[in-house]
Every structure is written in structure tokens, then in C-alpha cells.
Design a protein around this motif. Structure first.
Motif, PDB file in Angstrom:
ATOM      1  N   ALA A 169       0.811  -1.225   0.000  1.00  0.00           N
ATOM      2  CA  ALA A 169       0.000   0.000   0.000  1.00  0.00           C
ATOM      3  C   ALA A 169       0.844   1.275   0.000  1.00  0.00           C
ATOM      4  CB  ALA A 169      -0.933   0.011   1.215  1.00  0.00           C
ATOM      5  N   GLY A 170       2.151   1.132   0.208  1.00  0.00           N
ATOM      6  CA  GLY A 170       2.993   2.319   0.262  1.00  0.00           C
ATOM      7  C   GLY A 170       2.739   3.167   1.489  1.00  0.00           C
ATOM      8  N   CYS A 171       2.430   2.531   2.603  1.00  0.00           N
ATOM      9  CA  CYS A 171       2.133   3.271   3.841  1.00  0.00           C
ATOM     10  C   CYS A 171       3.353   4.059   4.309  1.00  0.00           C
ATOM     11  CB  CYS A 171       1.716   2.310   4.951  1.00  0.00           C
ATOM     12  SG  CYS A 171       0.231   1.360   4.620  1.00  0.00           S
ATOM     13  N   LYS A 172       3.089   5.215   4.847  1.00  0.00           N
ATOM     14  CA  LYS A 172       4.134   5.999   5.502  1.00  0.00           C
ATOM     15  C   LYS A 172       3.857   6.159   7.000  1.00  0.00           C
ATOM     16  CE  LYS A 172       6.847   6.738   2.056  1.00  0.00           C
ATOM     17  NZ  LYS A 172       8.179   6.076   2.042  1.00  0.00           N
ATOM     18  N   VAL A 173       2.709   5.639   7.441  1.00  0.00           N
ATOM     19  CA  VAL A 173       2.306   5.801   8.838  1.00  0.00           C
ATOM     20  C   VAL A 173       1.788   4.472   9.367  1.00  0.00           C
ATOM     21  CG1 VAL A 173       0.759   6.989  10.453  1.00  0.00           C
ATOM     22  CG2 VAL A 173       1.702   8.226   8.492  1.00  0.00           C
ATOM     23  N   LEU A 174       2.143   4.168  10.600  1.00  0.00           N
ATOM     24  CA  LEU A 174       1.559   3.052  11.352  1.00  0.00           C
ATOM     25  C   LEU A 174       0.926   3.625  12.611  1.00  0.00           C
ATOM     26  CD1 LEU A 174       1.124   0.060  12.263  1.00  0.00           C
ATOM     27  CD2 LEU A 174       3.399   0.213  13.317  1.00  0.00           C
ATOM     28  N   VAL A 175      -0.353   3.337  12.811  1.00  0.00           N
ATOM     29  CA  VAL A 175      -0.999   3.653  14.083  1.00  0.00           C
ATOM     30  C   VAL A 175      -0.881   2.411  14.959  1.00  0.00           C
ATOM     31  CG1 VAL A 175      -3.142   4.245  15.242  1.00  0.00           C
ATOM     32  CG2 VAL A 175      -2.562   5.341  13.068  1.00  0.00           C
TER      33      VAL A 175
ATOM     34  N   ALA B  88       9.914  -2.123  15.243  1.00  0.00           N
ATOM     35  CA  ALA B  88      10.796  -0.979  14.997  1.00  0.00           C
ATOM     36  C   ALA B  88      11.660  -1.203  13.764  1.00  0.00           C
ATOM     37  CB  ALA B  88      11.667  -0.727  16.220  1.00  0.00           C
ATOM     38  N   ALA B  89      12.064  -2.449  13.540  1.00  0.00           N
ATOM     39  CA  ALA B  89      12.867  -2.746  12.350  1.00  0.00           C
ATOM     40  C   ALA B  89      12.060  -2.518  11.079  1.00  0.00           C
ATOM     41  CB  ALA B  89      13.371  -4.189  12.417  1.00  0.00           C
ATOM     42  N   ILE B  90      10.785  -2.901  11.108  1.00  0.00           N
ATOM     43  CA  ILE B  90       9.914  -2.654   9.954  1.00  0.00           C
ATOM     44  C   ILE B  90       9.725  -1.152   9.750  1.00  0.00           C
ATOM     45  CG2 ILE B  90       7.559  -2.938   9.088  1.00  0.00           C
ATOM     46  CD1 ILE B  90       7.521  -5.654  10.526  1.00  0.00           C
ATOM     47  N   ALA B  91       9.507  -0.439  10.839  1.00  0.00           N
ATOM     48  CA  ALA B  91       9.327   1.014  10.739  1.00  0.00           C
ATOM     49  C   ALA B  91      10.568   1.681  10.164  1.00  0.00           C
ATOM     50  CB  ALA B  91       8.997   1.588  12.117  1.00  0.00           C
ATOM     51  N   ARG B  92      11.740   1.208  10.574  1.00  0.00           N
ATOM     52  CA  ARG B  92      12.989   1.787  10.055  1.00  0.00           C
ATOM     53  C   ARG B  92      13.175   1.446   8.575  1.00  0.00           C
ATOM     54  NH1 ARG B  92      15.708  -0.053  13.742  1.00  0.00           N
ATOM     55  NH2 ARG B  92      16.523  -1.960  12.817  1.00  0.00           N
ATOM     56  N   ARG B  93      12.867   0.207   8.216  1.00  0.00           N
ATOM     57  CA  ARG B  93      13.066  -0.220   6.821  1.00  0.00           C
ATOM     58  C   ARG B  93      12.168   0.551   5.861  1.00  0.00           C
ATOM     59  NH1 ARG B  93      13.256  -5.077   7.973  1.00  0.00           N
ATOM     60  NH2 ARG B  93      11.112  -5.792   7.658  1.00  0.00           N
ATOM     61  N   HIS B  94      10.951   0.879   6.307  1.00  0.00           N
ATOM     62  CA  HIS B  94       9.997   1.568   5.440  1.00  0.00           C
ATOM     63  C   HIS B  94       9.886   3.062   5.756  1.00  0.00           C
ATOM     64  CE1 HIS B  94       8.436  -2.114   3.573  1.00  0.00           C
ATOM     65  NE2 HIS B  94       8.521  -2.672   4.763  1.00  0.00           N
ATOM     66  N   ASP B  95      10.710   3.535   6.679  1.00  0.00           N
ATOM     67  CA  ASP B  95      10.682   4.938   7.092  1.00  0.00           C
ATOM     68  C   ASP B  95       9.277   5.367   7.513  1.00  0.00           C
ATOM     69  OD1 ASP B  95      11.709   7.406   7.706  1.00  0.00           O
ATOM     70  OD2 ASP B  95      11.497   8.195   5.670  1.00  0.00           O
ATOM     71  N   LEU B  96       8.669   4.583   8.408  1.00  0.00           N
ATOM     72  CA  LEU B  96       7.313   4.854   8.873  1.00  0.00           C
ATOM     73  C   LEU B  96       7.307   5.853  10.016  1.00  0.00           C
ATOM     74  CD1 LEU B  96       5.848   1.218   9.100  1.00  0.00           C
ATOM     75  CD2 LEU B  96       5.376   2.927   7.326  1.00  0.00           C
ATOM     76  N   LEU B  97       6.344   6.754   9.989  1.00  0.00           N
ATOM     77  CA  LEU B  97       5.979   7.510  11.181  1.00  0.00           C
ATOM     78  C   LEU B  97       5.116   6.585  12.038  1.00  0.00           C
ATOM     79  CD1 LEU B  97       5.590  10.156  12.873  1.00  0.00           C
ATOM     80  CD2 LEU B  97       3.553  10.564  11.459  1.00  0.00           C
TER      81      LEU B  97
ATOM     82  N   ALA C 239      13.848   4.941  16.933  1.00  0.00           N
ATOM     83  CA  ALA C 239      12.430   4.879  17.301  1.00  0.00           C
ATOM     84  C   ALA C 239      11.967   6.208  17.873  1.00  0.00           C
ATOM     85  CB  ALA C 239      12.192   3.748  18.301  1.00  0.00           C
ATOM     86  N   ALA C 240      12.787   6.824  18.694  1.00  0.00           N
ATOM     87  CA  ALA C 240      12.415   8.105  19.294  1.00  0.00           C
ATOM     88  C   ALA C 240      12.199   9.172  18.224  1.00  0.00           C
ATOM     89  CB  ALA C 240      13.493   8.549  20.281  1.00  0.00           C
ATOM     90  N   ARG C 241      13.028   9.179  17.199  1.00  0.00           N
ATOM     91  CA  ARG C 241      12.941  10.220  16.156  1.00  0.00           C
ATOM     92  C   ARG C 241      11.710  10.063  15.270  1.00  0.00           C
ATOM     93  NH1 ARG C 241      18.654   9.436  15.964  1.00  0.00           N
ATOM     94  NH2 ARG C 241      18.415   7.845  14.321  1.00  0.00           N
ATOM     95  N   ARG C 242      11.161   8.845  15.178  1.00  0.00           N
ATOM     96  CA  ARG C 242      10.051   8.620  14.243  1.00  0.00           C
ATOM     97  C   ARG C 242       8.714   8.403  14.958  1.00  0.00           C
ATOM     98  NH1 ARG C 242      10.967   5.801  10.374  1.00  0.00           N
ATOM     99  NH2 ARG C 242      13.222   5.453  10.540  1.00  0.00           N
TER     100      ARG C 242
END
Length: 403
Positions: free
Chosen positions: A173-179, A200-209, A236-239
Motif C-alpha cells: 500500500a505504500g504506507c508511511k504511517v503506522l498507528v 521498529a525494524a519494519i518502521a525503520r526499513r519503510h521509514d514509517l511515522l 524509534a524516538a525520532r520517528r
């Protein structure tokens, strides 16, 4: 009207202030939980507790009113909640949250909506666990941010996140955000450090907020432990934007007070560039109540957790012995039980059956997301006696079904 009955010691009345509730007082209040269902229905739906607020909060609010201290507050650098939040995160979780990154809002949902408004545009896809808190899903729909559901897995060990499915869904889906909702509403799951690090690894890999709703953090049962997502690492703190409030853990929904901790520099700058009153300002009385809860409410909260821990096990016992056709995992946090009624194969929504045949209003169904149609959410934050009547109504409505 007194909110307590004149109780005598008995098995069903274990903690004064929690187990001796007067139902006339409960029904006389204007809050939606008891007011909307009507006089012949027991409510166990909306996520409010039935207990009176902590005495420390009552005293602090009364003192402010009696001092006629209701003028404009002198907060040139923000409310005292900014420092209070940072102190509580450090004391409770060892997280060195920065007070100058905290901003006040009137409600957790408003916090979410503001962050989505600043960080995304209509059409941007947002990954979200399902089932999920209905106002969050409704917010995504109303704001035109397509929800990308990532179903929680029902395993023999309890509810689990499907990290492979999350990774695939974000990619597709090309998400940029995870709630992220942790502790999770409605399943009551508390993610472990290892699970959070995988996320957190997934968030870092996809640059998720990551927008992390942690409002149930203080309602976690031993041996489980809440870990703020932003505390995992510098990345994690930065994103991460962390949302919380004293509303759930101290039963203070009506004070309309929540906080947001902004990790991303750019997002905090966007927030501070907005007109100062565009999104409302928090009430000084909300700040007074929250400060009092966080400063002086821990003893009350320990008693609360004792009652809730007993109640969650009572729900599990009744479901296991009287309603074995229902599937349920004892929650690790929150005061909400998520109950799978699919095996009953009812011809009507389970919520409707329980209300009509049992005289009990539960929550559940499709507002919680895909696949939730035959699920029930039961709020067990009430006295022993009220809970017994709720469970009796649930049993009466469903015991003969599916046999």
C-alpha cells in the motif's frame, strides 16, 4: 446521591470504593455509559470505569474551585503537564522523554487527528492493527486516509501481531504511517520488547511515522510490562509520536485532557507553526486533575488494579465454565475482554442477542474492523456484584446457542 451503598463485609464486597457501588448513583449520572442504555439494561460497553475518581483528583479540583482559581493560566512555556509527563515516563518506564516535546490537547482522538492532518494528505494509506478502537478507524475513513488493516493473529498463546503481514501490507500500500495501539484495545495484548523491536525494524526499513497510542499503559497486569515504543532506540524516538492521557487509568474521560510527545523534529515544528488556538486549548481544570492523578493517585491505582485483575480472571472463569463455545484470551492489560462468538453462528449480531435476551449492553461488531462482526467487547471495570449480573445476562443470552 451517595455513590456507595452501605455495605456489610461479604465475599462480593472486597474493596470499599470499588465493590460497594450504588446502582442508583450510577444510573443518575449523565455520562453515556449508564445513561444511554436505559433503566432495564446493564451497561458493559463504552470504555469508562464505574468507579468514583481518585480522592486526590476530587480534592485538587475542589481546591481549585474553592480558591476561585478559574482565570486564564500563566503558562508561557506550556502547561505543567509537559514536565509531569516527562517525570512520569522516567519514573515508570525509564524513558527520558523530553518535556519540551510535549504538547497538550483536549482528547486523545484529537491528538491523532492533528498528527494525521499535519503528517499526511488525503489518500495516504495508514497501517493499523485490527481489530481496533472504532473512533480511530472512523477517523481514518472521515479524513480520507485509507486504513490498511493488519489483522492480529489468534493463537493458542493469545493474540499476536503478524509482522510478516505488516511488512507486506506496508510495502503493497505504500504506507508511511503506522498507528500502533499498545497495550491493545480491544484484545488487551501487551507487546514484548522483542516484538516491539521487530516492529521498529519494519518502521525503520519503510521509514514509517509511528503514532503510538499508549493510553492503557498504566493498566498492565503482572508479569507483563509496558515499554514505550519511543524508548526503544534513538531511531524509534525520532520517528514516534506518543499519545496518552490519565483518562483511562484514573477514569477521567470528562476532564478532556491528553498529551502528545513529538519525536520527529519536522512534525513538532509544523505543530508549533499552527495558530495557537486553532485546535483548542486544554482546560486548566484538566491539567489540575491530571497532575493530581499522576502525583498522588498511585495508591488508588494499585487498589484499582487489584480489582481489575480479580475481575478479568472472573470473566475468564465464567466463559470457560458456562460458555465454552466462546473463545477468549485473558487480557494482559486494559479492563476490556475481547470475546469470539463465531462458533455460535447466530442469525443476528451477538451484541443484539445479548442485549435482547440478556439485558446487557456490550460493544463489538463491525465498527472494530474487518472480521469483527461476531465479536463482543465486555467492559469489566465495575463492582463484583454488577459484574456478576453482567455475566449472568451474558450466560442467559448465549448458553443455549451453538449447541
Amino acid at each position: 446521591m451517595n455513590f456507595l451503598v452501605n455495605a456489610v463485609p461479604s465475599e462480593s464486597l472486597q474493596l470499599p470504593g470499588f465493590d460497594d457501588l450504588d446502582r442508583e448513583w450510577l444510573r443518575a449520572r449523565s455520562s453515556v455509559k449508564w445513561h444511554r442504555p436505559g433503566p432495564d439494561v446493564l451497561p458493559a460497553w463504552v470504555a469508562d470505569m464505574d468507579f468514583p475518581v481518585p480522592p486526590a483528583v476530587t480534592d485538587a479540583l475542589r481546591d481549585a474551585v474553592e480558591r476561585r482559581d478559574l482565570g486564564y493560566p500563566d503558562w508561557p512555556a506550556g502547561s505543567p503537564l509537559r514536565t509531569a509527563f516527562a517525570r512520569r515516563m522516567a519514573d515508570r518506564y525509564g524513558w527520558a522523554a523530553e518535556a519540551d516535546r510535549v504538547r497538550e490537547q483536549t482528547d486523545l482522538i484529537q491528538c491523532l487527528q492533528l498528527v494525521l492532518h499535519l503528517a499526511t494528505s488525503p489518500g495516504d494509506a495508514v497501517a493499523v492493527q485490527t481489530p481496533n478502537y472504532p473512533p480511530f478507524l472512523a477517523t481514518l475513513s472521515t479524513m480520507g486516509r485509507p486504513a490498511v488493516p493488519v489483522p492480529m493473529l489468534d493463537t493458542d498463546q493469545g493474540w499476536r501481531m503478524d509482522f510478516a503481514a505488516l511488512d507486506a501490507a506496508v510495502t503493497r500500500a505504500g504506507c508511511k504511517v503506522l498507528v500502533l495501539v499498545n497495550p491493545h484495545n480491544p484484545t488487551g495484548r501487551v507487546l514484548t520488547r522483542a516484538e516491539l523491536e521487530d516492529l521498529a525494524a519494519i518502521a525503520r526499513r519503510h521509514d514509517l511515522l509511528v503514532i503510538s497510542d499508549e493510553i492503557h499503559a498504566e493498566l498492565v497486569y503482572s508479569p507483563h510490562r509496558h515499554i514505550p515504543f519511543a524508548s526503544l532506540s534513538a531511531d524509534a524516538a525520532r520517528r514516534t509520536v506518543t499519545l496518552t492521557s490519565a483518562g483511562k487509568a484514573f477514569n477521567l474521560a470528562a476532564i478532556r485532557c491528553a498529551v502528545t510527545h513529538y519525536g520527529p523534529d519536522r512534525l513538532l515544528a509544523l505543530r508549533d507553526a499552527q495558530p495557537p488556538d486553532l485546535y483548542g486549548t486544554v482546560s486548566p481544570l484538566g491539567v489540575v486533575a491530571t497532575e493530581a492523578a499522576w502525583r498522588d493517585g498511585d495508591a488508588w491505582q494499585r487498589d484499582l488494579l487489584t480489582v481489575l485483575d480479580r475481575n478479568r480472571h472472573r470473566v475468564e472463569q465464567v466463559l470457560r465454565t458456562r460458555l465454552p463455545q466462546l473463545r477468549h484470551h485473558t487480557p494482559e492489560a486494559t479492563y476490556l475482554a475481547w470475546i469470539d462468538a463465531r462458533l455460535l453462528r447466530l442469525e443476528e449480531p451477538p451484541v443484539d442477542r445479548v442485549r435482547k435476551a440478556g439485558g446487557v449492553l456490550l460493544d463489538g461488531g463491525t465498527p472494530f474492523g474487518p472480521g469483527a462482526a461476531d465479536f463482543l467487547r465486555l467492559n469489566f471495570a465495575t463492582s463484583h456484584a454488577v459484574l456478576e449480573d453482567i455475566l449472568s445476562g451474558l450466560t442467559r443470552a448465549l448458553a443455549a446457542s451453538g449447541q
